[in-house]
Enzyme design. Structure first.
Site, PDB file in Angstrom:
ATOM      1  N   SER A  89     -21.568  36.766  15.585  1.00 57.68           N
ATOM      2  CA  SER A  89     -22.538  37.788  15.956  1.00 57.68           C
ATOM      3  C   SER A  89     -22.960  38.583  14.715  1.00 57.68           C
ATOM      4  CB  SER A  89     -21.952  38.686  17.053  1.00 57.68           C
ATOM      5  OG  SER A  89     -22.953  39.474  17.653  1.00 57.68           O
ATOM      6  N   ASP A 109     -27.499  31.970  24.862  1.00 55.91           N
ATOM      7  CA  ASP A 109     -27.028  33.277  24.394  1.00 55.91           C
ATOM      8  C   ASP A 109     -27.644  34.398  25.230  1.00 55.91           C
ATOM      9  OD1 ASP A 109     -26.518  35.673  22.839  1.00 55.91           O
ATOM     10  OD2 ASP A 109     -26.046  34.363  21.166  1.00 55.91           O
ATOM     11  N   HIS A 147     -23.165  34.105  24.628  1.00 53.23           N
ATOM     12  CA  HIS A 147     -22.836  34.680  23.319  1.00 53.23           C
ATOM     13  C   HIS A 147     -21.382  34.401  22.928  1.00 53.23           C
ATOM     14  CE1 HIS A 147     -23.685  37.191  19.904  1.00 53.23           C
ATOM     15  NE2 HIS A 147     -22.668  37.986  20.176  1.00 53.23           N
TER      16      HIS A 147
END
Length: 802
Positions: free
Chosen positions: A670, A743, A777
């Site tokens: 991330s 995501d 994610h």
């Protein structure tokens, strides 16, 4: 037929790139042995600490679990067939155990192939509700604690699309349940139905800084389907299985009983819906009913909230955070922004807290005005409550002691500190359940109690303090002095006897629960005895190292060396660094460490710890502070600070004599992936890097990202300088880019990795892109995770070790 994923690889020249079709792979044995393990059960205890519920889950989901029907509407991801979130991780088995006993009791009567979620103890702790998902929907089940027997209460008609679908009435015999409407219409197929017109949105000239949210409504069909999936009928379900309609169909978004059980606050989602913000900002209407369902008062109406002022301290206008006061039978509290929710409006007081007593025949009364943005309140009794406020830009938080019954008594500041100063954290006030089964401030003989994490320069030493509510003086009751273990103080069970629920672990001993008597030295009673599932790394060397950045900022990281590594001969090994940048407003807070070398070593796909078994040195959770003091924002100097952090980490491990400085890799997920791409672009410190689920073009998140409150048009140079995509021509270092195909995180759309890879490929940079099918994610499917570990292992072997 085996599922395949597409792996794209770019060699050192443009002629070297090609698309590669590859079936799922598994990592080498030393990594696979760690990754393929059995998860220990999670533990839930009743209020009286007589029974514990052990919940068992599979270690991973499967790709088949992810390959289900899914609707993505209004920020939700739900399975339209089963009517529950498609992201739920199910419990597959339940056991009970008396806390004072040793024998685990298998719950009988469980459904075949259980898929359990939404566990809820009854107010008297004698029953446990849970939902079970079958192929056609969600059922409601009941577990009797004494007999350890489960029975089904309803058919698969429960609507769990908005989360937990049921609430206990205070009688311990009745449950309020969201059910699918009996006349529910079929969902529309947006792909087959022809549109009746274009999609049109308007901007009326009002400024609003909205993040780039995923899974928004896109058209009229989405609106119809969204209303369909969140609409429920409310039923009263008795423990004997009888059901009675309580409220007709509506878009119920929240249900909350008053502490005395005589009132029910229901919040319904209203129209119009939005295409740019998620359902939490849709219009809302809140009505209080009596326990028989008769309306008493409409207590709040919130319009569509698409327009928000700039800044992290911005809030909406009107009543917000409406909730029942826990220490009163039926009194609502709520907050109103005195600055109209705009942090740019500078006033002496930002927020005001109001109280409103049922049946709401009189006006609400003011309780307190807070100089900063209201944070939370802990109700105690008629004369005691604890209120906190905060302000992000200064990182300040204050805590006040107030008398709710005497507004002439001014709030007393009992804590005023930098929220990022963990060494000065006085701890969290302990709560206990009252006669209404609600948590309130625990008060004994005029004293409250605080449990603190106990971070210090010398290490972590958790503590319990007694806080006198009259003198405002603290007395230390207990400090955990372990130097070879980590003790977490979870809950005070008996204030007079000094009984405390704790969890103790070490780097090779799995976390387990104990009762400690803080009034008796060395009095420790074990509750659980979970075994270490990672025996193969129990002998690796693990320590927290501390070092300094060249500007004097203190940094730290957890250093792992392979088992048997000779610290005298000091073979030069490759180094892997895993990190995540964090923003601070002062150097002192940035230099504080919350790492404990005695924390259990729990390898998982989100770190590099696996590779300590393959001859690598690993620096995990390395400090990467980005500091902006005074009027300077952290991101004004993001790149140079990032490079200085990395250089300091490498030099610190090199000074110990363990590594070859030419063989260092950096990894992150991330915002950590964003960090990796920037470090490879703007420094020559690394041989390669692994970036997972990142964002690389900040112009695609123009109204802020991470901790950046300014928009692109205010500081375009910051956005452009920080964007690896804008500097792709500088990239010469091999990078492995990984992203989930689905995501769901704001700002890290899969497109970010795809476009960045395309830029690198076109410019001749060495890169490999792996898109993991069906993943969001965070990655959950076993096939994808094992393949990810294989990809990382192959990449490191090629570009780092060899």
């Amino acid at each position: 037929m085996k599922l395949k994923i597409t792996l794209l690889f770019l060699g050192l020249s443009l002629a070297g790139f090609a698309q590669e079709n590859l079936t799922y792979q598994k990592p080498s044995k030393s990594i696979l042995d760690l990754a393929d393990y059995q998860r220990a059960p999670s533990v839930s205890m009743d209020t009286k600490k007589e029974y514990m519920l052990l919940s068992y889950r599979n270690t991973y989901k499967t790709l088949d679990d992810l390959n289900q029907e899914e609707l993505r509407l209004g920020g939700l991801r739900i399975n339209p067939i089963t009517n529950i979130s498609s992201t739920v991780t199910y419990i597959t088995n339940l056991k009970l155990r008396k806390i004072q006993g040793q024998n685990e009791i298998q719950v009988t009567g469980l459904p075949t192939n259980p898929r359990i979620s939404n566990i809820s103890w009854s107010p008297n702790d004698k029953k446990i509700l849970f939902s079970n998902t079958i192929n056609t929907g969600v059922e409601l089940w009941l577990l009797d604690v004494a007999s350890a027997k489960a029975t089904k209460l309803t058919e698969a008609t429960v609507n769990a699309n908005l989360g937990n679908p049921f609430s206990w009435f205070s009688d311990n015999e009745t449950i309020l349940v969201k059910m699918l409407p009996k006349n529910r219409a079929a969902l529309l197929d947006s792909k087959k139905d022809l549109p009746t017109g274009p999609i049109i949105s308007n901007a009326d000239g009002s400024k609003s800084q909205n993040r780039t949210y995923p899974d928004m409504l896109k058209n009229k069909n989405d609106e119809i389907n969204f209303e369909n999936i969140i609409t429920s009928e409310l039923y009263k379900v008795n423990l004997n299985g009888t059901t009675t309609l309580f409220k007709n169909a509506d878009m119920y978004g929240g249900e909350s009983f008053s502490p005395d059980g005589n009132y029910l606050m229901l919040t319904t989602i209203q129209k119009p819906f939005s295409y740019i913000v998620p359902l939490g900002r849709f219009p809302l209407k809140t009505v209080v009913y009596d326990k028989n369902g008769v309306p008493v008062k409409t207590v709040n109406e919130v319009p569509l909230n698409e327009i928000m002022p700039k800044g992290f301290m911005a809030v909406r206008k009107g009543k917000r955070e409406m909730a029942w006061r826990n220490d009163k039978p039926a009194t609502l509290s709520y907050i109103v922004a005195l600055d109209e929710g705009d942090q740019a409006n500078k006033l002496a007081f930002r927020d005001e807290v109001f109280l409103w007593e049922a049946p709401f025949s009189t006006e609400a009364t003011s309780l307190i005005k807070t100089p900063q943005r209201y944070s939370n309140i802990i109700w105690g009794n008629d004369t005691v409550a604890i209120v906190s406020d905060e302000w992000y830009d200064t990182r300040n938080t204050k805590t006040y002691l107030i008398n709710p019954s005497d507004l002439n008594q001014k709030p007393i500041v009992i804590s005023d500190r930098n929220s990022q100063d963990i060494y000065a954290d006085p701890g969290t006030f302990e709560t206990k359940k009252n006669q209404y089964n609600k948590y309130v401030l625990a008060i004994e003989n005029g004293n409250a109690f605080r449990i603190g994490d106990g971070y210090t320069k010398e290490g972590q030493f958790p503590f319990i303090d007694e806080f006198n509510l009259k003198t405002l003086q603290s007395k230390r009751l207990y400090t955990s002095l372990y130097k070879d273990k980590k003790e977490d103080l979870l809950e005070i069970e008996d204030f007079k006897k000094g009984k405390v629920l704790v969890q103790i672990q070490s780097k090779s001993v799995y976390p387990n629960y104990y009762f400690r008597n803080i009034k008796q030295k060395n009095s420790l009673t074990p509750i659980t005895a979970f075994k270490n599932p990672f025996e193969s790394i129990k002998n690796v060397s693990k320590e927290v190292i501390k070092y300094k950045r060249k500007d004097g900022v203190e940094l730290s990281g957890t250093l792992y060396l392979p088992a048997g590594y000779d610290k005298v001969k000091k073979e030069k090994l490759p180094l892997l660094i895993w990190a995540y940048p964090a923003e601070f407003k002062d150097k002192s807070s940035a230099g504080q460490s919350n790492q404990n070398p005695n924390e259990f070593t729990f390898p998982y796909y989100g770190s590099f710890v696996y590779w300590v078994t393959k001859g690598y040195v690993v620096l995990d959770d390395a400090s990467f502070p980005i500091i902006g003091e005074g009027t300077t924002e952290p991101n004004d100097n993001f790149i140079p600070q990032l490079v200085d952090d990395a250089e300091a980490a490498i030099n610190a491990v090199d000074a110990l004599g363990y590594i070859n400085k030419k063989k260092v890799a950096i990894g992150g997920h991330s915002y950590g992936a964003f960090m990796v791409a920037n470090l490879l672009t703007h420094s020559n410190l690394f041989a390669c890097g692994i970036a997972r689920s990142g964002a690389y073009n900040r112009t695609l998140t123009p109204f802020g990202f991470q901790s950046e409150q300014r928009n692109y048009w205010e500081v375009p140079e910051v956005y452009n300088t920080m964007s690896p995509f804008m500097n792709a021509e500088k990239m010469k270092t091999p990078i492995l880019l990984v992203h989930g195909e689905a995501d769901n995180n704001p700002g890290t759309f899969t497109l970010q990795t795809e476009r960045y890879f395309q830029a690198l490929k076109g410019l001749g940079a060495p890169a490999r892109m792996v898109i993991l099918p069906k993943e969001a994610h965070s990655y959950v499917a076993k096939e994808n995770i094992l393949h990810l570990l294989w990809e990382q292992d192959q990449f490191l072997e090629k570009y780092l070790k060899n």
